[in-house]
Write an enzyme that holds these catalytic residues in place. Structure first.
Site, PDB file in Angstrom:
ATOM      1  NE  ARG A 100      -3.227   2.543   2.788  1.00 57.32           N
ATOM      2  CZ  ARG A 100      -3.169   3.279   3.892  1.00 57.32           C
ATOM      3  NH1 ARG A 100      -2.519   2.847   4.959  1.00 57.32           N
ATOM      4  NH2 ARG A 100      -3.760   4.463   3.937  1.00 57.32           N
ATOM      5  CG  HIS A 123      -0.989   8.932   3.785  1.00 61.46           C
ATOM      6  ND1 HIS A 123      -1.033   7.561   3.950  1.00 61.46           N
ATOM      7  CD2 HIS A 123      -0.678   9.433   4.998  1.00 61.46           C
ATOM      8  CE1 HIS A 123      -0.749   7.246   5.204  1.00 61.46           C
ATOM      9  NE2 HIS A 123      -0.522   8.377   5.869  1.00 61.46           N
ATOM     10  CD  GLU A 178      -4.431   7.359  10.207  1.00 55.40           C
ATOM     11  OE1 GLU A 178      -4.085   6.256  10.645  1.00 55.40           O
ATOM     12  OE2 GLU A 178      -3.826   8.426  10.483  1.00 55.40           O
ATOM     13  CG  ASN A 222      -4.787   3.161   9.036  1.00 53.89           C
ATOM     14  OD1 ASN A 222      -4.845   2.174   8.305  1.00 53.89           O
ATOM     15  ND2 ASN A 222      -4.381   4.336   8.601  1.00 53.89           N
ATOM     16  CE1 TYR A 259       0.135   2.144  13.907  1.00 53.81           C
ATOM     17  CE2 TYR A 259      -1.763   3.410  13.169  1.00 53.81           C
ATOM     18  CZ  TYR A 259      -0.545   2.817  12.906  1.00 53.81           C
ATOM     19  OH  TYR A 259      -0.002   2.890  11.640  1.00 53.81           O
ATOM     20  CD  GLU A 310      -1.321   3.704   8.442  1.00 55.53           C
ATOM     21  OE1 GLU A 310      -1.081   4.051   9.632  1.00 55.53           O
ATOM     22  OE2 GLU A 310      -1.417   4.520   7.509  1.00 55.53           O
TER      23      GLU A 310
END
Length: 454
Positions: free
Chosen positions: A85, A129, A174, A300, A302, A359
Site C-alpha cells: 500500500r 495521505h 485517516e 488503521n 493502534y 495499518e
C-alpha cells in the site's frame, strides 16, 4: 524465527486469498521534494515553520525512496511481501492542484507500479495521505468546498492513467487526523486550532471521498474502492455509570463521526454537543454522496481507550484512564484484544463489509547493533494483534488483509525522524536499509501461510 511464532492453527484462520502486506506514504518516504516538477505541499510549509516538527525535521530527502524505489521493492520481494500500500503525491502529479499535469510525476509512478508488478507485488493505492498542494491551502484548503471537487478531478485523472494496473483504491487515509490533528489541535499541517474548522474540513473531506467514489463508478473502472479510517474501541471504566456517557461521546468523536456518514448517511446526534452544529455546511445531496456504497473499509488500528466521566468543561466529558503498563515509544497502550473488539463492533453495527487492516504496527527505540536490529517488542506486538485478527475471522468478521505499518523507518510527521515504525531499519546518515528481526519474522509468517495452502 521461533520467537512468537504463530502456530499453524492460528495461521489457518486466514483465508487462502488473505493479503499480507506492508504500507508507506509518499511524503514520509519519497524525498526529492524539489525535483522534477513537484509542487510544494502543506507538509513542506509546515515542516519549515519553526517549532512544528521535532528538531525541525522535514521530508525533503526523507529516505530517498524516489531514487531508491527499485532497491526497496527488491527488499519487499526478499521478505515475501505480495501486497504493498503506497500513496500518490498530489503535488508531484499536479503541482498547482489543478488540471495541469507534471509528466515527470506520472512517469515516476508508472515506474514504481510497473516495478511492483514485475516483482509479483500487488499495489494498493491511496489517493490522499495528507500532502495537499500548498497552492490549494492558499485558497482555503479543505475548508474551501471547492477543494472537494478538485480532489474528485484529481482522482479521476489517476484512475484513467493508472487504473489498468491497480485493483484496490483508497480515497483518503485517516480523515480524522486531517480534521482533528490538522485543524483542531494544530499538531499537523496546516496547524490550525478551531472546532469550526475541524468540522468543516471533515465534511469536505467526506464529500470529496463520495465524489471520488462517484467518479470511479461512473468511469467504469475495474477493481474496488474504499476509504481508510483510524479507529479505536472505547470502553467505559465502570459500565452502568456516568462513564457510559464518556464512552459514547469518545466513540462519537473517535469513530462514528466518520463511520456514520459513510455507512448510514448521517452524522451522530452527539456531534453537535461535542464540536458544534454541522447542519449549516451540509448542502442538499452531500450525505447521499458520502454514503455511496464502497467495496471495503480500511482500518488503521493502534490502540484502544478506556474512559471515565469527568465534568470539567471538556465537551467529551471523558478522562482517558487506559492502563499504561505496556506502551510503545509513542506512549500508546498495547492491546491486541482491542483490535478484535473493533472488528466485531464494525461487523455488528455496520454490516459484513470486507475489511482490511491497512495499518497496524508500533514504534520502538530500535538500536542498530552491527547489521542487526533485535526488535522483540515489535514482534510481540505484531504477534498479539495477528492472533486477535485470526480470532475475529473465526467469529465471522470478513477480514481480507493485514498491512504492517510500516515497511521502513521514515519521516513520522510532527515527530520527525525520532520515532521508528519500520520492519526495515533506515540509517538516516547513510540511508542504508537493514532488515530488523521483525522483518524476518513477518517473512516467516507469510511463507507459512503460503505453505499451508498446498
Amino acid at each position: 524465527m521461533a520467537l512468537y511464532r504463530l502456530d499453524e492453527q492460528v495461521v489457518r484462520q486466514f483465508p487462502k486469498d488473505f493479503m499480507f502486506g506492508t504500507a508507506t506514504a509518499a511524503y514520509q518516504i519519497e524525498g526529492a521534494a524539489d525535483e522534477e516538477g513537484r509542487g510544494r505541499s502543506i507538509w513542506d510549509v509546515f515542516s519549515e515553520t519553526p517549532g512544528k516538527t521535532h528538531n525541525g525535521d522535514h521530508g525533503k530527502i526523507a529516505i530517498d525512496h524516489y531514487h531508491r524505489f527499485q532497491d526497496d521493492i527488491q527488499l519487499m520481494k526478499e521478505l515475501g511481501i505480495q501486497n504493498y500500500r503506497f500513496s500518490f503525491s498530489w503535488p508531484r502529479l499536479f503541482p498547482q492542484g489543478n488540471e495541469q499535469r507534471n509528466p515527470l510525476g506520472f512517469a515516476f509512478y508508472d515506474r514504481l507500479i510497473d516495478e511492483l508488478i514485475k516483482n509479483d507485488i500487488k499495489p494498493m493505492a491511496t489517493l490522499y495521505h495528507w500532502d495537499l498542494p500548498a497552492v490549494l491551502q492558499d485558497d482555503g484548503g479543505w475548508e474551501n468546498r471547492e477543494t472537494a471537487y478538485r480532489f474528485a478531478s484529481y482522482a479521476d485523472a489517476i484512475y484513467q492513467h493508472f487504473g489498468d494496473r491497480i485493483e484496490k483504491w483508497i480515497t483518503h487515509n485517516e480523515p480524522w487526523c486531517v480534521s482533528v490533528l490538522g485543524n483542531l489541535t494544530g499538531e499537523h499541517a496546516p496547524g490550525y486550532q478551531s472546532a469550526k474548522k475541524a468540522l468543516t474540513v471533515a465534511h469536505h473531506v467526506l464529500l470529496s471521498h463520495g465524489l471520488a467514489v462517484e467518479k470511479f463508478r461512473n468511469g467504469g473502472y475495474k477493481g474496488e474502492i474504499g476509504i481508510t479510517l483510524n479507529l479505536s474501541p472505547v470502553y467505559a471504566q465502570n459500565p452502568g455509570t456516568l462513564d457510559d456517557v464518556a464512552r459514547r461521546n469518545s466513540d462519537v468523536f473517535t469513530n462514528r463521526w466518520f463511520l456514520d456518514p459513510i455507512f448510514k448517511g448521517e452524522y451522530p446526534t452527539e456531534l453537535h454537543q461535542i464540536l458544534g452544529p454541522v447542519e449549516a455546511m451540509i448542502h442538499e445531496g452531500d450525505l447521499d454522496k458520502m454514503s455511496l456504497p464502497i467495496d471495503f473499509l480500511g482500518i488503521n488500528y493502534y490502540m484502544p481507550a478506556i474512559v471515565a466521566f469527568e465534568e470539567d468543561g471538556n465537551p467529551l466529558k471523558a478522562k482517558n484512564v487506559t492502563p499504561r503498563d505496556r506502551l510503545t515509544s509513542m506512549g500508546w497502550p498495547v492491546s491486541g484484544e482491542g483490535l478484535r473488539d473493533l472488528l466485531l463492533m464494525i461487523k455488528n453495527e455496520y454490516g459484513s463489509i470486507p475489511l482490511y487492516i491497512t495499518e497496524n504496527g508500533a514504534a520502538y527505540d530500535d538500536v542498530l547493533e552491527g547489521d542487526h536490529v533485535h526488535d522483540e517488542e515489535r514482534i510481540h506486538y505484531l504477534y498479539d494483534h495477528l492472533v486477535e485478527a485470526a480470532a475475529a475471522i473465526s467469529q465471522g468478521v470478513n477480514l481480507k488483509g493485514y498491512f504492517v505499518w510500516s515497511f521502513i523507518d521514515n519521516f513520522e510527521w510532527a515527530y520527525g525522524y525520532e520515532k521508528r515504525f519500520g520492519i526495515v531499519y533506515c540509517d538516516y546518515a547513510t540511508l542504508r536499509r537493514i532488515k530488523k528481526d521483525s522483518a524476518f519474522w513477518y517473512h516467516d509468517l507469510i511463507r507459512l501461510h503460503q505453505d499451508l495452502q498446498y
